[in-house]
Design an enzyme around this catalytic site. Structure first.
Site, PDB file in Angstrom:
ATOM      1  CD1 TRP A  86      -3.693 -10.500   5.278  1.00  0.00           C
ATOM      2  CD2 TRP A  86      -1.599 -11.219   5.122  1.00  0.00           C
ATOM      3  NE1 TRP A  86      -3.506 -11.523   5.695  1.00  0.00           N
ATOM      4  CE2 TRP A  86      -2.492 -12.192   5.484  1.00  0.00           C
ATOM      5  CE3 TRP A  86      -0.127 -11.875   4.754  1.00  0.00           C
ATOM      6  CZ2 TRP A  86      -2.126 -13.649   5.887  1.00  0.00           C
ATOM      7  CZ3 TRP A  86       0.143 -13.368   5.187  1.00  0.00           C
ATOM      8  CH2 TRP A  86      -0.778 -14.120   5.673  1.00  0.00           C
ATOM      9  CG  ASP A 121      -2.749  -9.132  -1.170  1.00  0.00           C
ATOM     10  OD1 ASP A 121      -3.665 -10.117  -1.694  1.00  0.00           O
ATOM     11  OD2 ASP A 121      -2.330  -9.326   0.001  1.00  0.00           O
ATOM     12  CE  LYS A 125      -6.752 -16.169   2.787  1.00  0.00           C
ATOM     13  NZ  LYS A 125      -5.430 -15.387   2.914  1.00  0.00           N
TER      14      LYS A 125
END
Ligand code: PLP
Length: 360
Positions: free
Chosen positions: A102, A172, A196
């Site tokens: 990511w 993030d 999530k």
């Protein structure tokens, strides 16, 4: 039908209480004679839902006054572009710390918007760890420093955040926001896709220090400029109303549970159940992450061979465990144990791991 043992990495398990509340209100929300999905986003009823979600997030994470909370669509992936579009400065370089796929993706997108560099990377160690503070190349003239607080795919997590002094730290936090208390004032900007730890997919939370709003170039497309969302209470256009409604419900559940401190304790307990099963297996299960960098949210591990992993995953599926396969990019096994995954599911997984080891 029984609820599955859901270890999906995202979208992921939601609290059962939240689903039941939403079910009870689905046909007639708050006496309106319609579901939240059918309300006008300009109605008082929806506005209350929207503002309550925002205020509850502010309360749970103790977000200081000088930060705005925004609800944006496009997932964390759109933030890979919006962050550099808004925060990059002419003649300055954005510093990306690489700890997994990511962060690599975030770096790639930033490279399209301006000058970037890599202040540290653990790629050569197969992203088994988070870099030591001493190994970070931080410079006072960086435009900002970007990190991924929890690496969903590799199962590693920052335990101490770097001190970037006057340079804004951008994180993030898609896969660990709200899993523990956080000192928001250490950050310039935090973003997290909801699917999530916060709710369903479709909404992304952005927490931005207000002074940074001044950096956005005036000629950005209107939906890509943080100022649009900040000045219009995230309602410049139609927001993802149902996702924000469920986000508010998940936040209410966290509050009733006792807030992020109580959730942190629960998460630590759940994670140690599974890590103990790995560590006490005499090498039958091998954790991917170095012990000091282990994630409390995503537990990644391997078995001796790919064949044995296949057998393990098939036997797990048979027993009702869902989502234990590792990310398609690295394989192996992964148990995602976000806030809403119940202790009983972790206990059951631990039992299953011990049993499978005994038989194999
Ligand atoms: C899941 C995830 C993403 C991607 O999120 P989307 O909402 O699908 O764009 C980005 N970063 C991290 C850390 C993630 O876990």
């Amino acid at each position: 039908m029984e609820r599955a043992y859901n270890f999906n990495a995202g979208p992921a398990a939601l609290p059962l209480d939240v689903l039941k509340e939403a079910q009870a209100e689905l046909l007639n929300f708050n006496g309106t004679g319609m579901s939240v999905m059918e309300l006008s986003h300009r109605s008082k009823d929806y506005e209350a839902v929207h503002n309550q979600a925002r205020e509850l997030l502010r309360k749970l994470l103790s977000i200081p006054e000088n930060y705005d909370v925004l609800f944006i669509q496009g997932g964390a992936t759109l933030q890979f572009s919006m962050v550099p579009m808004n925060l990059m400065l002419p003649d300055k370089t954005a510093n990306y710390i690489l700890t997994g796929v990511w962060s690599e993706k975030a770096l790639d997108e930033a490279g399209k918007e301006g000058s970037t560099r890599v202040g540290a990377s653990t790629a050569e160690q197969k992203y088994r760890s988070i870099p030591e503070s001493a190994d970070l190349d931080l410079r006072p003239d960086d435009a900002y420093v970007h990190i991924t607080s929890n690496n969903t795919i590799y199962g590693t997590q920052w335990k101490h955040f770097p001190d970037t002094k006057d340079v804004p730290l951008v994180a993030d936090m898609s896969s660990d926001i709200l899993s523990k208390p956080l000192d928001i004032s250490r950050f310039g900007l935090i973003y997290a896709g909801a699917q999530k730890n916060l709710g369903p997919s479709g909404v992304t939370v952005v927490i931005i220090r207000k002074d940074l709003l001044e950096r956005s170039p005036k000629d950005l497309p209107i939906m890509l400029n943080y100022n649009t969302h900040a000045s219009k209470n995230s309602m410049h256009n139609t927001p993802p109303t149902f996702a924000i409604y469920l986000l508010g419900k998940v936040l209410g559940w966290v509050e009733r549970y006792g807030g992020v401190k109580a959730i942190e304790k629960l998460n630590d307990m759940k994670a140690s159940m599974i890590y103990d099963a790995i560590d006490q297996s005499g090498g039958f299960y091998v954790g991917h992450a170095d012990k000091g960098s282990r994630s409390v949210m995503n537990v990644t591990f391997n078995l001796a061979s790919e064949e044995l992993e296949k057998k393990f995953l098939a036997a797990a599926r048979e027993k009702g465990f869902v989502g234990l396969n590792g990310h398609r990019s690295i394989g192996g096994c992964r148990a995602s144990i976000y806030n809403a995954v119940p202790v009983e599911a972790c206990e059951a997984l631990r039992e299953f791991m011990l049993e499978f080891k005994a038989k194999n």
